[in-house]
Design an enzyme around this catalytic site. Sequence first.
Site, mmCIF file in Angstrom:
data_model
loop_
_atom_site.group_PDB
_atom_site.id
_atom_site.type_symbol
_atom_site.label_atom_id
_atom_site.label_comp_id
_atom_site.label_asym_id
_atom_site.label_seq_id
_atom_site.Cartn_x
_atom_site.Cartn_y
_atom_site.Cartn_z
ATOM 1 N N ASP A 1 23.123 -19.878 12.304
ATOM 2 C CA ASP A 1 24.185 -20.823 12.687
ATOM 3 C C ASP A 1 25.466 -20.629 11.868
ATOM 4 O O ASP A 1 25.427 -20.667 10.631
ATOM 5 C CB ASP A 1 23.750 -22.270 12.463
ATOM 6 C CG ASP A 1 22.562 -22.697 13.292
ATOM 7 O OD1 ASP A 1 21.832 -21.835 13.798
ATOM 8 O OD2 ASP A 1 22.361 -23.922 13.404
ATOM 9 N N GLU B 1 21.181 -29.555 20.168
ATOM 10 C CA GLU B 1 21.596 -29.150 18.833
ATOM 11 C C GLU B 1 23.073 -28.771 18.777
ATOM 12 O O GLU B 1 23.679 -28.383 19.768
ATOM 13 C CB GLU B 1 20.760 -27.931 18.398
ATOM 14 C CG GLU B 1 19.277 -28.138 18.635
ATOM 15 C CD GLU B 1 18.413 -27.177 17.858
ATOM 16 O OE1 GLU B 1 18.037 -27.529 16.732
ATOM 17 O OE2 GLU B 1 18.126 -26.088 18.369
#
Length: 496
Positions: free
Chosen positions: A76, A338
């Site tokens: 990420d 998410e």
Amino acid sequence: LPDLQPGPEPTIHTQEAFAPEDDFTAKWTRADARQLMRLSDPDAPSRENSMPAELTMPTVPQDFPDMSNGQVWVWDTWPLTDEDGNQYSVNGQEIIFSLVADRSLGFDDRHVFAKIGYFYRPAGIPAEERPENGGWTYGGLVFKEGVTGQIFPDQSYSHQTQWSGSARIFKGGEIKLFFTDVAFYRNPDGSNRKPYDPRIALSVGKVHANKEKVFFTGFDTVTSLLQADGTYYQTGEQNEFFNFRDPFTFEDPAHPGETYMVFEGNSAMARNEAQCNEADLGYREGDPHAETVEQVNASGAPFMIGNIGLAKAKNKELTEWEFLPPILSANCVTDQTERPQFVFKDGKSYLFTISHRSTFAAGLDGPEGVYGFVGDGIRSDFQPLNGGSGLALGNPTNLNFSGGEPFAPDFNQHPGHFQAYSHYVMPGGLVQSFIDTIGTHDNFVRGGTLGPTVKMDIGVGGDPTSTAVDYTYGDGGLGGWADIPANLNVNNGGKI
Ligand code: FRU
Ligand code: FRU
Ligand code: FRU
Ligand code: FRU
């Protein structure tokens, strides 16, 4: 989009805006999500994509370059932004933050060892003139050992990790780093001694950038901002596997001067008592393809109850926040919504989130990728994009076959099924993501670095509910590896 396979009609959503404080939560319904399967070609053969090309990220080649030159696993990643999502360089250096882990770990073991690292590179160079791997220099970890563990009242954690967030830049090079500070309390066998404790947190630092390098001062204390409350957002007492993380802050064009945050949550029901209702299913009156509430609740689907939370800052320093009701729920649809984020375009509010194929509820299916919703404000009766399905940019996937796992792809699955995840939508519709697994069952490689940036057209043909991959961008739709360009420079008359 292709002709649809038989199935239910999507739920009618008005896109109408409500006040951010109102108690209205849009529903991504089962009727909506079943459009994903209606878009899938039931005749797509083994290892081919069954989903429409417009909504599919081009296939990423297996011989990808590594942006950290073997130093760390990278997943990420987020840029340095302002309240409008602009991406900044500082004194001519582009800066990004990434979750990183030691390469001695297996890639799937990374989550409980994640730490926030950073990279930098000179700004203003076209992707094709940069080194193939994006030309980033790894700057190291943001926090000194021990700093992010201090906020936890129970210091007996087994693992203490830093999960995703977002970074805001302010005058004078001040950076407010919003992230998820996490303590795990695990037994040696990996089970929970007690539920993990994820908190939305803030640390403040200062960036120093010159031609040679970028470094930070500060980031030596952490303020805990939000813990799941059990009313709007599920807690560890309600479900030890709950999700509460990934803060993204922004200013709503309709409410200048206020700062809001979206984040990943779950609907606040106890795991063993969770039930979905008629509105979560969302079928139209008399739809012959409708399911009953009883069927759905008996199927195990109520284990999957993701939501997207909203919070509002109570002070200018952004150190005090209050929860507002969730803006979107995905009850009996998916368990993970998410890294949510907003993009504002042509008067519309676009809410994007990433979700996994494996977290769809029983009876539903869809690719790993980015899902999107459009409305007239940050709290709206959001319309899922692209025929009501919500899919914006999925991995090449064959929904006629199971997926397997990133460490063991299904034999019949397309090599791109797990190619990218954790996409982040940037100015101009550019989308960056990290590589998880590329290849087939018998020949695959793990990623741990950023993939090629792609471009998504938002509002195709003037239809705000429609997006499409731009195949004219880069090489057949694939742009530079790890390409996260700034669109403004802090010391160049930029917006800050
Ligand atoms: C007030 C308001 C409402 C409107 C909403 C749109 O907070 O302007 O009047 O419904 O916000 O965001
Ligand atoms: C596994 C896990 C998953 C979740 C991920 C968080 O360790 O907790 O349930 O998807 O890590 O990134
Ligand atoms: C997405 C994600 C985030 C989380 C991080 C943990 O890839 O699951 O939701 O913050 O990974 O590794
Ligand atoms: C559902 C579930 C969710 C959790 C996920 C973890 O079976 O336990 O509650 O988020 O799976 O893999």
